[in-house]
Structures are given as C-alpha cells and as structure tokens.
Design a protein around this motif. Sequence first.
Motif, PDB file in Angstrom:
ATOM      1  N   LEU A  17       0.810  -1.217   0.000  1.00 26.20           N
ATOM      2  CA  LEU A  17       0.000   0.000   0.000  1.00 26.20           C
ATOM      3  C   LEU A  17       0.846   1.272   0.000  1.00 26.20           C
ATOM      4  O   LEU A  17       0.303   2.374  -0.055  1.00 26.20           O
ATOM      5  CB  LEU A  17      -0.920   0.002   1.222  1.00 26.20           C
ATOM      6  CG  LEU A  17      -1.930  -1.142   1.294  1.00 26.20           C
ATOM      7  CD1 LEU A  17      -2.696  -1.075   2.600  1.00 26.20           C
ATOM      8  CD2 LEU A  17      -2.873  -1.109   0.120  1.00 26.20           C
ATOM      9  N   LEU A  18       2.166   1.140   0.034  1.00 25.54           N
ATOM     10  CA  LEU A  18       3.017   2.327   0.086  1.00 25.54           C
ATOM     11  C   LEU A  18       2.949   3.156  -1.196  1.00 25.54           C
ATOM     12  O   LEU A  18       3.005   4.382  -1.138  1.00 25.54           O
ATOM     13  CB  LEU A  18       4.458   1.936   0.386  1.00 25.54           C
ATOM     14  CG  LEU A  18       4.718   1.477   1.815  1.00 25.54           C
ATOM     15  CD1 LEU A  18       6.171   1.073   1.987  1.00 25.54           C
ATOM     16  CD2 LEU A  18       4.354   2.533   2.814  1.00 25.54           C
ATOM     17  N   GLY A  19       2.810   2.520  -2.332  1.00 22.10           N
ATOM     18  CA  GLY A  19       2.692   3.253  -3.598  1.00 22.10           C
ATOM     19  C   GLY A  19       1.454   4.134  -3.635  1.00 22.10           C
ATOM     20  O   GLY A  19       1.552   5.336  -3.901  1.00 22.10           O
ATOM     21  N   PRO A  20       0.254   3.561  -3.377  1.00 23.23           N
ATOM     22  CA  PRO A  20      -0.936   4.414  -3.346  1.00 23.23           C
ATOM     23  C   PRO A  20      -0.899   5.481  -2.253  1.00 23.23           C
ATOM     24  O   PRO A  20      -1.414   6.582  -2.444  1.00 23.23           O
ATOM     25  CB  PRO A  20      -2.080   3.432  -3.094  1.00 23.23           C
ATOM     26  CG  PRO A  20      -1.593   2.135  -3.610  1.00 23.23           C
ATOM     27  CD  PRO A  20      -0.112   2.149  -3.359  1.00 23.23           C
ATOM     28  N   ILE A  21      -0.278   5.188  -1.119  1.00 26.97           N
ATOM     29  CA  ILE A  21      -0.168   6.184  -0.051  1.00 26.97           C
ATOM     30  C   ILE A  21       0.683   7.361  -0.517  1.00 26.97           C
ATOM     31  O   ILE A  21       0.329   8.526  -0.302  1.00 26.97           O
ATOM     32  CB  ILE A  21       0.405   5.548   1.234  1.00 26.97           C
ATOM     33  CG1 ILE A  21      -0.618   4.607   1.857  1.00 26.97           C
ATOM     34  CG2 ILE A  21       0.823   6.618   2.235  1.00 26.97           C
ATOM     35  CD1 ILE A  21      -0.076   3.765   2.992  1.00 26.97           C
ATOM     36  N   MET A  22       1.803   7.077  -1.163  1.00 23.07           N
ATOM     37  CA  MET A  22       2.658   8.149  -1.661  1.00 23.07           C
ATOM     38  C   MET A  22       1.957   8.947  -2.765  1.00 23.07           C
ATOM     39  O   MET A  22       2.031  10.173  -2.792  1.00 23.07           O
ATOM     40  CB  MET A  22       3.974   7.566  -2.193  1.00 23.07           C
ATOM     41  CG  MET A  22       4.868   7.002  -1.124  1.00 23.07           C
ATOM     42  SD  MET A  22       5.486   8.267  -0.014  1.00 23.07           S
ATOM     43  CE  MET A  22       6.543   9.156  -1.109  1.00 23.07           C
ATOM     44  N   ALA A  23       1.270   8.271  -3.683  1.00 26.51           N
ATOM     45  CA  ALA A  23       0.564   8.957  -4.767  1.00 26.51           C
ATOM     46  C   ALA A  23      -0.557   9.830  -4.220  1.00 26.51           C
ATOM     47  O   ALA A  23      -0.788  10.940  -4.716  1.00 26.51           O
ATOM     48  CB  ALA A  23       0.011   7.943  -5.758  1.00 26.51           C
ATOM     49  N   LEU A  24      -1.224   9.347  -3.194  1.00 27.04           N
ATOM     50  CA  LEU A  24      -2.292  10.124  -2.566  1.00 27.04           C
ATOM     51  C   LEU A  24      -1.732  11.375  -1.902  1.00 27.04           C
ATOM     52  O   LEU A  24      -2.293  12.465  -2.027  1.00 27.04           O
ATOM     53  CB  LEU A  24      -3.025   9.256  -1.550  1.00 27.04           C
ATOM     54  CG  LEU A  24      -4.321   9.762  -0.970  1.00 27.04           C
ATOM     55  CD1 LEU A  24      -5.349   9.947  -2.062  1.00 27.04           C
ATOM     56  CD2 LEU A  24      -4.832   8.804   0.070  1.00 27.04           C
ATOM     57  N   GLY A  25      -0.616  11.224  -1.222  1.00 33.56           N
ATOM     58  CA  GLY A  25       0.025  12.377  -0.589  1.00 33.56           C
ATOM     59  C   GLY A  25       0.491  13.401  -1.602  1.00 33.56           C
ATOM     60  O   GLY A  25       0.322  14.613  -1.399  1.00 33.56           O
ATOM     61  N   ARG A  32      -3.958  18.568  -6.978  1.00 35.12           N
ATOM     62  CA  ARG A  32      -4.533  17.990  -8.198  1.00 35.12           C
ATOM     63  C   ARG A  32      -5.710  17.094  -7.814  1.00 35.12           C
ATOM     64  O   ARG A  32      -5.526  15.955  -7.393  1.00 35.12           O
ATOM     65  CB  ARG A  32      -3.489  17.187  -8.946  1.00 35.12           C
ATOM     66  CG  ARG A  32      -2.353  18.048  -9.407  1.00 35.12           C
ATOM     67  CD  ARG A  32      -1.357  17.236 -10.169  1.00 35.12           C
ATOM     68  NE  ARG A  32      -0.317  18.117 -10.667  1.00 35.12           N
ATOM     69  CZ  ARG A  32       0.922  17.738 -10.821  1.00 35.12           C
ATOM     70  NH1 ARG A  32       1.286  16.518 -10.516  1.00 35.12           N
ATOM     71  NH2 ARG A  32       1.809  18.582 -11.278  1.00 35.12           N
ATOM     72  N   GLY A  33      -6.894  17.587  -7.971  1.00 35.85           N
ATOM     73  CA  GLY A  33      -8.093  16.866  -7.562  1.00 35.85           C
ATOM     74  C   GLY A  33      -8.341  15.601  -8.355  1.00 35.85           C
ATOM     75  O   GLY A  33      -8.791  14.602  -7.816  1.00 35.85           O
ATOM     76  N   GLN A  34      -8.050  15.620  -9.643  1.00 33.55           N
ATOM     77  CA  GLN A  34      -8.303  14.444 -10.471  1.00 33.55           C
ATOM     78  C   GLN A  34      -7.269  13.355 -10.237  1.00 33.55           C
ATOM     79  O   GLN A  34      -7.543  12.186 -10.465  1.00 33.55           O
ATOM     80  CB  GLN A  34      -8.348  14.836 -11.933  1.00 33.55           C
ATOM     81  CG  GLN A  34      -9.521  15.755 -12.231  1.00 33.55           C
ATOM     82  CD  GLN A  34      -9.553  16.181 -13.681  1.00 33.55           C
ATOM     83  OE1 GLN A  34      -8.650  15.888 -14.444  1.00 33.55           O
ATOM     84  NE2 GLN A  34     -10.598  16.904 -14.049  1.00 33.55           N
ATOM     85  N   SER A  35      -6.089  13.721  -9.788  1.00 29.51           N
ATOM     86  CA  SER A  35      -5.059  12.723  -9.485  1.00 29.51           C
ATOM     87  C   SER A  35      -5.328  12.039  -8.158  1.00 29.51           C
ATOM     88  O   SER A  35      -4.658  11.080  -7.816  1.00 29.51           O
ATOM     89  CB  SER A  35      -3.686  13.385  -9.422  1.00 29.51           C
ATOM     90  OG  SER A  35      -3.363  13.972 -10.648  1.00 29.51           O
ATOM     91  N   ALA A  40      -6.673   6.905  -4.237  1.00 27.76           N
ATOM     92  CA  ALA A  40      -7.625   6.694  -3.139  1.00 27.76           C
ATOM     93  C   ALA A  40      -8.375   5.387  -3.347  1.00 27.76           C
ATOM     94  O   ALA A  40      -8.561   4.613  -2.398  1.00 27.76           O
ATOM     95  CB  ALA A  40      -8.600   7.866  -3.060  1.00 27.76           C
ATOM     96  N   PHE A  41      -8.795   5.123  -4.579  1.00 23.57           N
ATOM     97  CA  PHE A  41      -9.481   3.864  -4.875  1.00 23.57           C
ATOM     98  C   PHE A  41      -8.555   2.675  -4.651  1.00 23.57           C
ATOM     99  O   PHE A  41      -8.970   1.658  -4.088  1.00 23.57           O
ATOM    100  CB  PHE A  41      -9.995   3.870  -6.318  1.00 23.57           C
ATOM    101  CG  PHE A  41     -10.735   2.628  -6.681  1.00 23.57           C
ATOM    102  CD1 PHE A  41     -11.995   2.374  -6.173  1.00 23.57           C
ATOM    103  CD2 PHE A  41     -10.165   1.696  -7.529  1.00 23.57           C
ATOM    104  CE1 PHE A  41     -12.675   1.219  -6.506  1.00 23.57           C
ATOM    105  CE2 PHE A  41     -10.836   0.538  -7.871  1.00 23.57           C
ATOM    106  CZ  PHE A  41     -12.098   0.302  -7.355  1.00 23.57           C
ATOM    107  N   ALA A  42      -7.299   2.786  -5.092  1.00 23.76           N
ATOM    108  CA  ALA A  42      -6.338   1.688  -4.896  1.00 23.76           C
ATOM    109  C   ALA A  42      -6.069   1.440  -3.420  1.00 23.76           C
ATOM    110  O   ALA A  42      -5.941   0.297  -2.979  1.00 23.76           O
ATOM    111  CB  ALA A  42      -5.035   1.998  -5.622  1.00 23.76           C
ATOM    112  N   LEU A  43      -6.005   2.508  -2.640  1.00 24.50           N
ATOM    113  CA  LEU A  43      -5.771   2.370  -1.207  1.00 24.50           C
ATOM    114  C   LEU A  43      -6.969   1.717  -0.518  1.00 24.50           C
ATOM    115  O   LEU A  43      -6.798   0.825   0.327  1.00 24.50           O
ATOM    116  CB  LEU A  43      -5.486   3.739  -0.595  1.00 24.50           C
ATOM    117  CG  LEU A  43      -5.019   3.776   0.844  1.00 24.50           C
ATOM    118  CD1 LEU A  43      -3.737   2.979   1.011  1.00 24.50           C
ATOM    119  CD2 LEU A  43      -4.801   5.205   1.289  1.00 24.50           C
TER     120      LEU A  43
END
Length: 56
Positions: A17-25, A32-35, A40-43
Amino acid sequence: MADSTAVVIGAMLVAPLLGPIMALGIALLGGRGQSFVAPAFALIEGGCSAAVLDAH
C-alpha cells in the motif's frame, strides 16, 4: 522486537500500500483533484482485500 511475528506480518500488509499512499500524498499536496481518485481507490481496495484476507 524487529523480528517479532506481528512486525513482519504488519510490514507485509502495509508494503503493497506504500505506492498508493505516496501517490495520494503527492496528489493532496500538489492540489490535483483528479489525481486524487485513482490512488484513493487503490488504497481503499488494498485495505479491504487485506482485511478480507486477514479475516480468512
């Protein structure tokens, strides 16, 4: 303490889950609202599957 079973299992659950956590941060800090939607869905999906697999 570093070799305890709980630490190893916790790391195995959190590591994917570290990848989605970093991307979310990055999406939140960058404004960037669309990013925000995909990580968030992956997490959420990863958290749910970890909970289901842990309960089984």
